[in-house]
Design an enzyme around this catalytic site. Sequence first.
Site, PDB file in Angstrom:
ATOM      1  N   HIS A  80       0.827  -1.219   0.000  1.00 37.21           N
ATOM      2  CA  HIS A  80       0.000   0.000   0.000  1.00 37.21           C
ATOM      3  C   HIS A  80       0.853   1.257   0.000  1.00 37.21           C
ATOM      4  CE1 HIS A  80       0.384   0.898   4.403  1.00 37.21           C
ATOM      5  NE2 HIS A  80       0.408  -0.413   4.532  1.00 37.21           N
ATOM      6  N   ASP A  82      -0.247   4.436   0.997  1.00 33.59           N
ATOM      7  CA  ASP A  82      -0.519   5.451   2.010  1.00 33.59           C
ATOM      8  C   ASP A  82       0.255   5.187   3.293  1.00 33.59           C
ATOM      9  OD1 ASP A  82      -2.228   3.178   2.489  1.00 33.59           O
ATOM     10  OD2 ASP A  82      -3.345   4.380   3.942  1.00 33.59           O
ATOM     11  N   ASP A 143       6.253   1.511   6.365  1.00 33.48           N
ATOM     12  CA  ASP A 143       4.916   0.936   6.294  1.00 33.48           C
ATOM     13  C   ASP A 143       4.102   1.784   5.320  1.00 33.48           C
ATOM     14  OD1 ASP A 143       2.480  -0.264   6.738  1.00 33.48           O
ATOM     15  OD2 ASP A 143       2.214   0.554   8.748  1.00 33.48           O
ATOM     16  N   GLU A 177      -5.001   1.897   2.822  1.00 32.88           N
ATOM     17  CA  GLU A 177      -4.970   0.711   3.678  1.00 32.88           C
ATOM     18  C   GLU A 177      -5.012   1.084   5.146  1.00 32.88           C
ATOM     19  OE1 GLU A 177      -2.938  -2.529   6.061  1.00 32.88           O
ATOM     20  OE2 GLU A 177      -2.435  -0.403   5.828  1.00 32.88           O
ATOM     21  N   GLU A 178      -4.347   2.176   5.501  1.00 32.94           N
ATOM     22  CA  GLU A 178      -4.230   2.558   6.906  1.00 32.94           C
ATOM     23  C   GLU A 178      -5.554   2.985   7.518  1.00 32.94           C
ATOM     24  OE1 GLU A 178      -1.794   1.908   8.607  1.00 32.94           O
ATOM     25  OE2 GLU A 178       0.054   1.993   7.457  1.00 32.94           O
ATOM     26  N   ASP A 200       3.909  -6.449   3.886  1.00 32.47           N
ATOM     27  CA  ASP A 200       3.476  -5.414   4.821  1.00 32.47           C
ATOM     28  C   ASP A 200       3.777  -5.822   6.257  1.00 32.47           C
ATOM     29  OD1 ASP A 200       2.339  -3.012   5.599  1.00 32.47           O
ATOM     30  OD2 ASP A 200       0.265  -3.740   5.478  1.00 32.47           O
ATOM     31  N   HIS A 382       4.155   3.642  12.339  1.00 34.00           N
ATOM     32  CA  HIS A 382       3.236   4.714  12.746  1.00 34.00           C
ATOM     33  C   HIS A 382       3.875   5.654  13.767  1.00 34.00           C
ATOM     34  CE1 HIS A 382      -0.623   2.241  11.586  1.00 34.00           C
ATOM     35  NE2 HIS A 382       0.365   2.090  10.718  1.00 34.00           N
TER      36      HIS A 382
END
Length: 411
Positions: A80, A82, A143, A177-178, A200, A382
Site C-alpha cells: 500500500h 498510504d 509501512d 490501507e491505513e 506489509d 506509525h
Amino acid sequence: MADSVTDRFLRYVVFDTQSDAKSPSQPSTMKQKDLGRLLVEEMLAIGITDAHLDEHGYIYGTIPATTSKNNVPVICFCAHMDTAPDFSGTNVKPQIVKNYQGGDIQLTGDKSQVIRVSEHPVLKDQIGNDIITSDGTTLLGADDKAGIAEIMSAAEFFINNPDVRHGAIRILFTTDEEIGRGVDKVDLAKLGADFGYTLDGETAGTIEDETFSADAVEIAIKGVAMHPGFAYGKMENAIKIAGGIVARLPKEMTPETTKGRDGFIHPTGMTGVMEKANLSFIIRDFTEEGLKTKETLLEEITRQVIADYPGSTYTFTVKEQYRNMKVVLDQHPGIVDYAVEAISRAGMTPVRGSIRGGTDGSRLSFMGLPCANLFAGGHAFHSPLEFVSSQDMELAVKTVVELAKLWEERA
C-alpha cells in the site's frame, strides 16, 4: 539488490501519502496519486507495459510468464502507498546509519527521539546493516513503502532475467490501507490472480497467515440539556455519560495491557456537548466469539452507566471491518508452505506469526483472493522511531524471487 531497493525506498518515502479517514473520496487524499504516477512511470520504464493508475488510485501491472507450463498459478504481490494518519508524513528526511555497530540511535531532527535497544531489541540483529530512519520529526514510511520498493526491485529483476522461470505475476499497489479502505474498489477480475502475498510485515523471515478479526462500534448518547443555573434534578450531561462509559472499561482489556493472542476494546474518539455525545471504539480479537463477547461487555457497560440517567438514551452500532484471514488460508496451505520454503531459500529461518492488526490481505482473502503477509523489514510503524535496514529489504526481494520460482517448479 540492496542498492537498488534502497535507492527506490529513499525515492518513495519523500512523497507525503498520508490517508485521511474523514475524507469520503477514494483515494482519501489525492496526494497518494503523486507517488502512484511515479510508480507507473518506473514500471513502464522497466518494461511492465500494462502498468496504469486507475481513478481510485490503484496501480495494476503484469510481469509476463517466462515458463512454458500452462498450469502455474498467477501470483499477486501487493503493497500500500498510504502512510498512517497517526503521525506526520510531511517533509520526510530519511537518514542512513551505515554499518550499524549497536547502541541506541538518536535521531537528528528531534534529539528527544531515540530508538533504544531496550525498547527495540531487534536492533541486536542489525549489527553491520545499514539502518534507515526518519529525522525524528516525521514517520519514515517503511509501512509500506518498503514493500513497494521490494516489489519494484523484484519486478525489475524478473524483467531483466527472462531465463528465471516463473508464471504470470500481477502487481497491485493500493491506497487507503491505513484507514481500512485499502481494497474497497479493487477490481479482482481485472487483477486476474489466483492468490497473493502482501509485503506489509515486520521482522525479516516472518510469514503471517493470521490477523485480528475487527469491528468498529459507535455509541451515540442523547442527554438532557438544561441551563446550568436551573439544572438541579433535571440536567443529564451527555459528556459525563460518555466519560462514565470510558472510565468503566476493564483495564486488562486495553491495547496497552494486552499482547500475543489477547484481544482488546479501544476507544478511538469522543465528541460531545451537554445534549449529545458520541464514542468511537475498535474491537479486536482473533476469534468471532471473542469479538462478540467484547461487544456484549461494552454494551452492558453502556446500559449500566445510562441507567443512572433515566431521561437519556443511546444507540449502539456495530460495523464489521475485517476478519481473520486464517479461516481462508487454512483452505490453501500451499500459500504459506511455499512462503516458508522461499524464506529458507533466501537464507533466513522462517517464523510463522500472527498480526495484531490487519492488512489488505485480510480483506482480499474474504473477497476471493487468498492472501498471506510477508515481512517487509520495517519496525516501529506509525511513529517517528520507525526504521528499516537495506539488508532486510534485500532479503524481502530475494524472498519474492524465490516464491515465484517455487510456484513454477512445483506446478
